[in-house]
Design a protein around this motif. Structure first.
Motif, short mmCIF file in Angstrom:
data_model
loop_
_atom_site.label_atom_id
_atom_site.label_comp_id
_atom_site.label_asym_id
_atom_site.label_seq_id
_atom_site.Cartn_x
_atom_site.Cartn_y
_atom_site.Cartn_z
N GLU A 36 -6.65 -0.06 -0.05
CA GLU A 36 -7.08 0.66 -1.24
C GLU A 36 -5.90 0.96 -2.16
O GLU A 36 -5.98 0.76 -3.38
CB GLU A 36 -7.80 1.95 -0.87
CG GLU A 36 -8.28 2.72 -2.08
CD GLU A 36 -9.06 3.98 -1.71
OE1 GLU A 36 -10.02 4.28 -2.43
OE2 GLU A 36 -8.70 4.63 -0.71
N ARG A 37 -4.80 1.42 -1.58
CA ARG A 37 -3.61 1.73 -2.40
C ARG A 37 -3.07 0.46 -3.05
O ARG A 37 -2.63 0.47 -4.20
CB ARG A 37 -2.55 2.39 -1.51
CG ARG A 37 -1.34 2.87 -2.28
CD ARG A 37 -1.73 4.05 -3.16
NE ARG A 37 -1.24 3.78 -4.50
CZ ARG A 37 -1.27 4.63 -5.50
NH1 ARG A 37 -1.80 5.82 -5.33
NH2 ARG A 37 -0.79 4.33 -6.66
N THR A 38 -3.11 -0.65 -2.33
CA THR A 38 -2.66 -1.93 -2.89
C THR A 38 -3.53 -2.32 -4.07
O THR A 38 -3.02 -2.76 -5.11
CB THR A 38 -2.66 -3.03 -1.80
OG1 THR A 38 -1.84 -2.60 -0.71
CG2 THR A 38 -2.14 -4.34 -2.35
N PRO A 73 -6.78 2.27 4.16
CA PRO A 73 -6.08 3.08 3.15
C PRO A 73 -4.95 2.32 2.45
O PRO A 73 -4.76 2.46 1.25
CB PRO A 73 -5.55 4.28 3.95
CG PRO A 73 -6.52 4.41 5.09
CD PRO A 73 -6.85 2.98 5.45
N GLN A 74 -4.23 1.48 3.20
CA GLN A 74 -3.19 0.67 2.54
C GLN A 74 -3.80 -0.35 1.60
O GLN A 74 -3.28 -0.61 0.51
CB GLN A 74 -2.31 -0.04 3.58
CG GLN A 74 -1.24 0.84 4.15
CD GLN A 74 -0.13 0.05 4.82
OE1 GLN A 74 0.11 -1.12 4.55
NE2 GLN A 74 0.57 0.72 5.75
N GLY A 78 0.78 -1.23 0.00
CA GLY A 78 0.00 0.00 0.00
C GLY A 78 0.81 1.28 0.00
O GLY A 78 0.54 2.17 0.79
N TRP A 79 1.78 1.37 -0.91
CA TRP A 79 2.51 2.62 -1.06
C TRP A 79 2.26 3.21 -2.43
O TRP A 79 1.82 2.53 -3.34
CB TRP A 79 3.99 2.45 -0.80
CG TRP A 79 4.74 1.48 -1.70
CD1 TRP A 79 4.36 0.98 -2.91
CD2 TRP A 79 6.00 0.89 -1.42
NE1 TRP A 79 5.31 0.13 -3.40
CE2 TRP A 79 6.34 0.06 -2.51
CE3 TRP A 79 6.90 1.00 -0.36
CZ2 TRP A 79 7.52 -0.67 -2.56
CZ3 TRP A 79 8.07 0.27 -0.43
CH2 TRP A 79 8.37 -0.55 -1.51
N ASP A 80 2.54 4.52 -2.53
CA ASP A 80 2.33 5.19 -3.81
C ASP A 80 3.60 5.08 -4.66
O ASP A 80 4.57 4.43 -4.27
CB ASP A 80 1.88 6.64 -3.61
CG ASP A 80 2.93 7.52 -2.94
OD1 ASP A 80 4.13 7.15 -2.88
OD2 ASP A 80 2.55 8.61 -2.47
N ALA A 88 0.32 4.58 2.65
CA ALA A 88 -0.93 5.10 3.18
C ALA A 88 -0.97 4.76 4.66
O ALA A 88 -0.36 3.77 5.09
CB ALA A 88 -2.12 4.49 2.44
N LEU A 96 -5.16 -0.29 -6.02
CA LEU A 96 -4.79 0.61 -7.11
C LEU A 96 -3.50 0.16 -7.78
O LEU A 96 -3.36 0.23 -9.01
CB LEU A 96 -4.66 2.05 -6.59
CG LEU A 96 -5.97 2.73 -6.20
CD1 LEU A 96 -5.70 3.99 -5.39
CD2 LEU A 96 -6.81 3.04 -7.43
N ASN A 97 -2.55 -0.33 -6.99
CA ASN A 97 -1.28 -0.80 -7.53
C ASN A 97 -1.48 -2.07 -8.36
O ASN A 97 -0.86 -2.23 -9.42
CB ASN A 97 -0.27 -1.02 -6.42
CG ASN A 97 0.15 0.29 -5.76
OD1 ASN A 97 -0.01 1.37 -6.33
ND2 ASN A 97 0.67 0.21 -4.55
#
Length: 134
Positions: free
Chosen positions: A55-57, A52-53, A39-41, A47, A59-60
């Motif tokens: 969700e970011r995962t 939030p992590q 979960g990083w940008d 995040a 997206l990745n």
């Protein structure tokens, strides 16, 4: 299987319909396998917090699958590694909208496994995905 959707969920006769995952998938095409995504940008900034992590995962995962020429619907399997199973279980109600917000209503075969830690110390979740692309 149609040319538009080269994968489908498998549900043995008499089994209850799973919620939020598939028991199995059958697919045709080229295989794309992701590494463990966290979960990083794009700058390596995590995040804050489990959802939030997550969700970011997601997206990745979407970014990698699309960069490989695929679509969300091409994902046939995801393995989730979480450092806190209780954080996962206690967030199920909120997790659904987060998942659907990125991955829609596509539910491949999945497993969720608790691990002691992940390579990245800030990571709370890491997910590997497999997609089969036409």
């Amino acid at each position: 299987m149609s040319s538009e959707t080269l994968s489908r969920a498998i549900l043995p006769e008499g089994w209850p319909l799973p919620r939020g995952y598939a028991n199995g998938m059958v697919a045709e095409g080229r295989v794309l396998v992701t590494g463990g995504l966290v979960g990083w940008d794009e700058n390596g900034v995590f995040a804050k917090g489990f959802l939030p992590q997550l969700e970011r995962t997601f997206l990745n995962i979407k970014a990698v699958v699309e960069a490989g020429g695929g679509r969300i619907e091409d994902i046939v399997r995801m393995t989730w590694y979480v450092t806190d199973m209780e954080a996962y279980r206690s967030s199920l109600k909120e997790l659904g909208p987060v998942y659907r917000g990125v991955l829609g209503r596509h539910f491949p075969a999945m497993a969720v496994v608790q691990v002691v830690s992940l390579v990245e110390p800030e990571a709370l979740v890491e997910i590997e995905a497999t997609a089969v692309i036409a």
